[in-house]
Design a protein around this motif. Structure first.
Motif, short mmCIF file in Angstrom:
data_model
loop_
_atom_site.label_atom_id
_atom_site.label_comp_id
_atom_site.label_asym_id
_atom_site.label_seq_id
_atom_site.Cartn_x
_atom_site.Cartn_y
_atom_site.Cartn_z
N SER A 199 0.65 -1.07 -0.07
CA SER A 199 -0.14 -0.07 -0.17
C SER A 199 1.01 1.30 0.01
N HIS A 200 1.93 1.28 0.68
CA HIS A 200 2.93 2.33 0.85
C HIS A 200 3.59 2.65 -0.55
N ALA A 201 3.92 1.37 -1.21
CA ALA A 201 4.50 1.71 -2.50
C ALA A 201 3.47 2.03 -3.59
N LYS A 202 2.20 1.83 -3.53
CA LYS A 202 1.16 2.38 -4.38
C LYS A 202 0.85 3.80 -4.00
N ALA A 203 1.11 4.37 -2.59
CA ALA A 203 0.69 5.61 -2.69
C ALA A 203 1.85 6.33 -3.04
N ASP A 204 2.97 6.05 -3.22
CA ASP A 204 3.88 6.61 -3.76
C ASP A 204 3.80 7.11 -5.22
N GLU A 205 3.27 6.29 -5.83
CA GLU A 205 2.98 6.40 -7.46
C GLU A 205 1.64 6.81 -7.74
N ASP A 206 0.75 6.63 -6.83
CA ASP A 206 -0.74 7.15 -7.19
C ASP A 206 -1.26 8.07 -6.31
N PRO A 207 -1.25 9.21 -6.80
CA PRO A 207 -1.79 10.40 -5.80
C PRO A 207 -3.32 9.95 -5.06
N ALA A 208 -3.90 9.35 -6.06
CA ALA A 208 -5.46 9.10 -5.56
C ALA A 208 -5.59 8.08 -4.23
N TRP A 209 -4.71 7.13 -4.56
CA TRP A 209 -4.60 6.26 -3.45
C TRP A 209 -3.88 6.84 -2.42
N LYS A 210 -2.96 7.69 -2.44
CA LYS A 210 -2.44 8.57 -1.24
C LYS A 210 -3.39 9.29 -0.65
N ASP A 211 -4.24 9.98 -1.37
CA ASP A 211 -5.44 10.75 -0.81
C ASP A 211 -6.31 9.89 0.02
N ALA A 212 -6.58 8.67 -0.72
CA ALA A 212 -7.32 7.57 0.15
C ALA A 212 -6.94 7.35 1.33
N CYS A 213 -5.68 6.91 1.37
CA CYS A 213 -4.97 6.54 2.85
C CYS A 213 -5.26 7.75 3.82
N ARG A 214 -4.94 9.01 3.20
CA ARG A 214 -5.09 10.12 4.26
C ARG A 214 -6.56 9.95 4.64
N ALA A 215 -7.56 9.98 3.79
CA ALA A 215 -8.75 9.82 4.12
C ALA A 215 -9.12 9.05 5.19
N GLU A 216 -8.67 7.64 5.36
CA GLU A 216 -9.07 6.70 6.04
C GLU A 216 -8.40 6.96 7.40
N LEU A 217 -7.16 7.66 7.53
CA LEU A 217 -6.67 8.24 8.47
C LEU A 217 -7.34 9.08 9.28
N VAL A 218 -7.78 10.02 8.58
CA VAL A 218 -8.66 10.87 9.34
C VAL A 218 -10.14 10.40 9.71
N LYS A 219 -10.61 9.50 9.09
CA LYS A 219 -11.95 8.80 9.68
C LYS A 219 -11.59 7.96 10.76
N LEU A 220 -10.39 7.37 10.81
CA LEU A 220 -9.92 6.68 12.31
C LEU A 220 -9.83 7.69 13.25
N GLN A 221 -9.13 8.80 12.94
CA GLN A 221 -8.80 9.83 14.17
C GLN A 221 -10.24 10.40 14.56
N GLN A 222 -11.31 10.32 13.73
CA GLN A 222 -12.42 10.81 13.97
C GLN A 222 -13.51 9.93 14.77
N GLY A 223 -12.84 8.59 14.92
CA GLY A 223 -13.65 7.73 15.38
C GLY A 223 -14.42 6.63 14.90
#
Ligand code: ARG
Length: 573
Positions: A199-223
């Motif tokens: 997933s990390h490697a994919k985030a490096d080459e695919d900005p959409a994937w990277k944004d999705a990872c960020r979004a999932e993190l924010v969701k986790l942070q918001q409970g």
């Protein structure tokens, strides 16, 4: 009870006070560096000569005149420019040893009574296999915990898990896209690491994937409940594996508060640092600068420009929470050398922000392991469990060769104690701050500085005492009068006495190796004693029971001291 060196220091202090009333002269006594210098040495006359404006020899002579040569001290003479060489009397040392056998603390001075330490150790990261740095931290931290407790301190071991941060957004995305359920069932932490890497490697080459990872993190942070459940699953799977390792190593923690425990305090820490002028905005991030300090350090990021908090923020929140919850006397952090800058930065920030609890970074270098073990190949780490399996297998060979007649079950238990002990001792006996490498030959040696040799010495000394009970049922070795007439007997008694001092030294230096050295010396003194002098075959009953009592004292001290390194001592080997 007082150690021998402390007792000698008090005698010297008394003599100084009589010879030079009111003068401030150091009274500390050190072990003699060579046998011909006696048993201990006082060097204070050299330092005192300047203040007193007298030649050092004259100072030493004046102190010597006031030194009582009855009880513990037999002889004192001046050597070289003004050293005072001290020789203990056999009777005085025997009386001290007799007292030691009744001391519940095994002669370790209770100087830490009333103090509370927190030791932050092991602290692996969730969803990643434990690597060698975490193993060393686990073994060294556990030994330091036992050592500080032996000195009377209350110690709380805290496993500060890496269980919060940006990696969880990446991991959640990886879990949903790349998971192989069979692999997860088979080897959960390896599989979590594998999907993380993908997933990390994919985030490096695919900005959409990277944004999705960020979004999932924010969701986790918001409970978000789904993401929270996944995150909890990652922790549970990782803990299961970590706990298997801890069980095998015989290590436990008073608490396991990971980074996530403190996460709610991150914003408060950031605004406090800003308010106190200790951190400021820079290119969208919140950064602490140290360039105005007398001893400048590079800047350190508290909050990244994407709003995520860094390691330093979490460690600062941890300091203040621990202070509130436990009011510790001091906190020790055990990690590898690569984190030195991080600790210097956040210790300094904590101090500027008002923390007054002494914080210590106990760091160690990385140990080189045999080729292929615990190294990362194709992104997959070879497990510590393999190293422990191998240790037990090799120890089993040793035990089978040494004691083929013991029952199968007992041999398995001994192999476990010897194998795990060998791995731990190979680590703990080295100066943690120098580069060392591990070899099976060295770790499993039966006649060198290794756990099997020490465990064997302990078992042998114990068996002399039990044979004595069988052959001489009417003799009471436990309460025999201790005789220290032969030089090997006196040397053995001194080596036993050294352990209490070594425990203190190991704590002061945060180096279990200081204790390991004294244990090795004790085993050596025991071997020399045992080889030179008959015990059970001694003709005179008084001599025999005294020597058996020395065997008992040796095995008890070896067992106690190895226990402080977390190493078991089987009855037989
Ligand atoms: N989890 C960190 C790592 O694996 C070690 C944490 C050490 N303790 C601390 N309070 N920073 O590198």
């Amino acid at each position: 009870m007082k150690t021998i060196l402390d007792t000698l220091s008090s005698l010297v202090a008394g003599a100084i006070a009589r010879a030079f009333p009111g003068a401030d002269i150091p009274s500390g006594v050190l072990p003699a560096t060579r046998p011909e210098f006696g048993d201990a040495q006082w060097n204070g006359a050299l330092a005192a000569a300047k203040t007193l404006r007298k030649p050092p020899r004259a100072v030493a002579e004046a102190v010597l005149k006031e030194l009582p040569l009855d009880g513990l001290l037999e002889k004192a003479d001046i050597a070289g420019p003004g050293f005072l060489n001290l020789t203990l009397s056999p009777a005085g040392l025997a009386a001290w040893l007799d007292e030691l056998s009744r001391d519940p603390f095994h002669g370790v001075p209770q100087e830490g009574a009333g103090e509370r330490y927190i030791i932050d150790y092991s602290s692996p990261n969730v969803a990643k296999p434990m690597h060698i740095a975490h193993i060393r931290s686990t073994v060294i931290g556990d030994a330091l915990k036992r050592i500080h407790r032996a000195l009377g301190r209350e110690v709380l071991g805290d496993n500060h898990l890496g269980d919060w941060g940006t990696q969880f957004g990446i991991l959640i995305m990886g879990y949903r896209r790349f998971l192989d359920p069979a692999a997860l069932a088979d080897s959960p932490v390896d599989e979590l690491q594998r999907i993380y890497i993908l997933s990390h490697a994919k985030a490096d080459e695919d900005p959409a994937w990277k944004d999705a990872c960020r979004a999932e993190l924010v969701k986790l942070q918001q409970g978000d409940p789904d993401n929270t459940a996944l995150w909890e699953k990652f922790i549970a799977l990782s803990m299961e594996e970590f706990n298997r390792v801890y069980d095998r190593l015989g290590v436990s923690f008073e608490m396991t508060r990971g980074e996530s425990y403190y996460r709610a305090r991150d914003p408060e820490i950031a605004s406090m640092l800003e308010r106190k002028g200790l951190a400021r905005e820079s290119e969208g991030a919140l950064v602490a600068f140290f360039d105005g300090d007398a001893d400048p350090l590079p800047p350190c990021i508290i909050r990244k420009s994407d709003g995520g908090y860094n390691y330093a923020a979490s460690d600062l929140a941890t300091v203040f929470t621990r202070n509130e919850d436990f009011a510790p006397t001091a906190v020790l952090y055990v990690t590898d050398e690569r984190q030195q800058l991080h600790f210097r930065q956040f210790f300094r920030l904590a101090e500027k922000a008002g923390n007054t609890t002494p914080l210590f970074h106990v760091w160690f270098g990385l140990m080189r392991l045999p080729e292929g073990l615990l190294s990362t190949r194709n992104g997959r780490a070879i497990k510590l469990e393999k190293l422990l399996d191998e240790a037990e297998r090799r120890a089993r060979e040793l035990v089978d060769a040494a004691s083929p007649s013991l029952p199968e079950e007992e041999r398995a238990a001994i192999a476990k104690a010897v194998g795990i002990g060998a791995v731990k001792y190979a680590d703990l006996s080295q100066n943690p701050q120098s580069a060392v490498s591990f070899t099976w030959e060295k770790a499993l040696s039966m006649d060198g500085n290794a756990a099997p040799y020490l465990q064997y010495a302990c078992a042998r000394a114990r068996s002399v005492a039990s044979k004595h009970k069988e052959r001489f049922p009417d003799e009471d070795a436990e309460n025999a009068t201790i005789l220290l007439d032969a030089p090997q007997e006196k040397a053995l008694a001194l080596a036993i006495a050294r352990i209490g001092e070594a425990v203190r030294e190991a704590a002061r230096l945060a180096k279990p190796s200081a204790l390991a050295e004294a244990i090795y010396a004790l085993a050596g003194a025991y071997s020399a004693f045992y080889q030179a002098l008959p015990c059970l075959r001694a003709e005179n009953a008084a001599v025999r029971t005294s020597r058996v009592r020395l065997c008992l004292a040796s095995s008890r001290m070896l067992s106690f001291a190895l226990g402080l390194l977390g190493i078991e001592t089987p009855e037989r080997i």
